[in-house]
Design a protein around this motif. Structure first.
Motif, short mmCIF file in Angstrom:
data_model
loop_
_atom_site.label_atom_id
_atom_site.label_comp_id
_atom_site.label_asym_id
_atom_site.label_seq_id
_atom_site.Cartn_x
_atom_site.Cartn_y
_atom_site.Cartn_z
N TYR A 1 3.26 -12.61 -8.75
CA TYR A 1 3.69 -11.86 -10.35
C TYR A 1 3.99 -10.47 -10.18
O TYR A 1 2.78 -10.25 -9.21
N THR A 2 4.74 -10.07 -10.54
CA THR A 2 5.17 -8.83 -10.26
C THR A 2 5.50 -7.98 -11.07
O THR A 2 6.51 -7.99 -12.23
N VAL A 3 4.66 -6.68 -11.98
CA VAL A 3 4.92 -6.38 -13.28
C VAL A 3 5.91 -4.60 -12.68
O VAL A 3 4.81 -3.80 -12.35
N ASP A 4 6.56 -4.59 -13.34
CA ASP A 4 7.42 -3.53 -13.25
C ASP A 4 7.66 -3.06 -14.71
O ASP A 4 8.86 -3.61 -15.03
N ASP A 5 6.87 -2.15 -14.92
CA ASP A 5 7.30 -1.76 -16.40
C ASP A 5 6.98 0.19 -16.28
O ASP A 5 5.38 0.81 -15.79
N PRO A 6 7.76 1.06 -15.35
CA PRO A 6 7.40 2.29 -15.54
C PRO A 6 6.92 3.43 -16.52
O PRO A 6 6.44 4.50 -16.17
N ALA A 7 7.07 2.69 -17.50
CA ALA A 7 6.81 3.56 -19.03
C ALA A 7 5.25 3.09 -19.10
O ALA A 7 4.60 3.96 -19.85
N THR A 8 4.50 2.43 -18.73
CA THR A 8 3.37 2.52 -18.66
C THR A 8 3.06 2.56 -18.04
O THR A 8 1.79 3.26 -17.80
N PHE A 9 3.03 2.02 -15.86
CA PHE A 9 2.08 2.31 -15.64
C PHE A 9 3.08 2.94 -14.10
O PHE A 9 4.00 2.99 -14.13
N THR A 10 2.24 4.12 -13.72
CA THR A 10 2.01 4.86 -13.08
C THR A 10 3.14 4.07 -11.85
O THR A 10 3.60 4.40 -10.64
N ALA A 11 3.00 2.74 -11.24
CA ALA A 11 3.35 1.65 -10.52
C ALA A 11 3.14 0.77 -10.48
O ALA A 11 3.01 -0.04 -11.51
N PRO A 12 4.47 -0.29 -9.96
CA PRO A 12 4.11 -2.21 -9.94
C PRO A 12 3.02 -2.49 -9.28
O PRO A 12 2.78 -1.52 -8.65
N PHE A 13 2.69 -3.80 -9.84
CA PHE A 13 1.02 -4.07 -9.14
C PHE A 13 1.53 -5.83 -9.02
O PHE A 13 2.72 -6.25 -10.26
N THR A 14 0.98 -6.56 -8.17
CA THR A 14 0.83 -7.68 -8.00
C THR A 14 0.63 -8.65 -8.13
O THR A 14 -1.12 -7.65 -7.34
#
Length: 343
Positions: A286-299
């Motif tokens: 899974y990849t979390v993409d939340d630019p309001a919370t994290f400075t980059a996506p992570f997998t």
């Protein structure tokens, strides 16, 4: 901890639906030994799968850039995990305990010897939070001081009414129910049902079923917000890709542990991938993409292993004696405060 009781009627109904549509509950491997396929030719992902593991989400800082354990280190970890099975032992002195240790489902380290479930970024750690990121108390209603910076959303700690408790205490989301999947202490099981134009992912924890359309329909309007998001799926070769948006702002964007959570679902875009590796292994990424919370996506990646056991109903509301007890204690405190003022 809530009660596990009889097999869920929902699972029976969904299984009947899949049998009607596909004509089989699980295809057999073909003559080449490749993973099984459905009558429609797609990889057969159906079955009950474990996602329990003791491999941590984030690489321990002491390991630096070590992406994998050596064979010797991995064997030692596995041995320590296997040895820690104090079945039916009393709780430690000073602890009231809960169920006996039979109920815990920790698993062991992942077979490929990775030091973290996170595979991107390369350091195996969550990306830094943005300056405005929201920090929350996690699904377990306990606050750990000293490490959480600046801004919190501390709802869920009041005993004024059930709606003031945390989401997990209300049997809505939390613990390891996902999405995305995060191994926890128990109920690390899911069941997948598959039809030509839909896939259903049923998690044992909180008995939630996500129905994923595969027919190319657009996401729901932005105003429609759901606890588990609005999933849409498609096949990328032999990998099922599920993209979810429209999460409720009342839930966290990501909850790396039981006591800490970050962001809100309002800004989350989650992409999950399910790939059948062999008869007994399903690779979940899974990849979390939340630019309001994290400075980059992570997998992160978790290997799922086939389970011979059925999914059982997680009787969360039915067994939720803790909710009544917390509210009863709150009323007792209210009465004591009134009596103290009257004296």
């Amino acid at each position: 901890m809530k009660m596990r009781t009889a097999p869920a009627p929902l699972g029976v109904l969904v299984a009947a639906l899949v049998l009607t549509v596909t004509g089989t509950a699980g295809a057999q491997p073909d003559a080449t030994g490749d993973p099984a396929r459905t009558p429609g030719g797609m990889p057969d992902l159906q079955g009950v799968w474990h996602f329990n593991t003791t491999t941590p989400l984030q690489r321990p800082e002491r390991l630096g850039d070590q992406t994998h354990y050596t064979e010797e280190e991995h064997a030692a970890l596995a041995a320590r995990t296997a040895a820690f099975r104090p079945w039916d032992q009393p709780p430690p002195e000073g602890s009231v305990g809960s169920y006996n240790q039979f109920w815990w489902d920790h698993g062991g380290p992942v077979a490929d010897r990775r030091t973290s479930l996170i595979v991107d970024p390369e350091d195996g750690r969550l990306p830094p939070l943005t300056p405005g990121a929201i920090r929350q108390v996690g699904s377990v209603e306990r606050h750990v001081p000293g490490t959480l910076p600046v801004r919190y959303r501390i709802g869920g700690l009041s005993a004024d009414g059930p709606e003031e408790r945390g989401l997990a205490a209300r049997c809505l989301v939390g613990y390891n129910v996902g999405p995305p999947l995060l191994p926890g202490g128990y109920n690390n099981n899911l069941q997948i049902f598959q039809a030509e134009d839909h896939v259903v992912v049923l998690t044992e924890m909180v008995h939630d079923a996500r129905i994923v359309p595969l027919d190319g329909r657009p996401h729901a309007p932005e105003a429609v917000r759901l606890w588990n998001g609005d999933p849409r799926g498609h096949w990328d070769g032999d990998t099922l890709v599920v993209e979810s948006t429209n999460f409720s702002a009342k839930r966290a964007s990501f909850e790396p542990g039981a006591t800490v959570a970050f962001g809100t679902g309002a800004t989350l875009r989650l992409v999950e991938r399910f790939t059948r590796l062999d008869d007994d292994t399903l690779l979940y990424t899974y990849t979390v993409d939340d630019p309001a919370t994290f400075t980059a996506p992570f997998t992160a990646t978790i290997p799922l292993t086939r389970s011979p056991d059925p999914i059982f109903e997680y009787a969360c509301h039915e067994g939720n004696y803790g909710m009544a007890n917390m509210l009863r204690a709150g009323r007792a405190e209210d009465a004591a405060a009134v009596a103290a003022r009257a004296r």
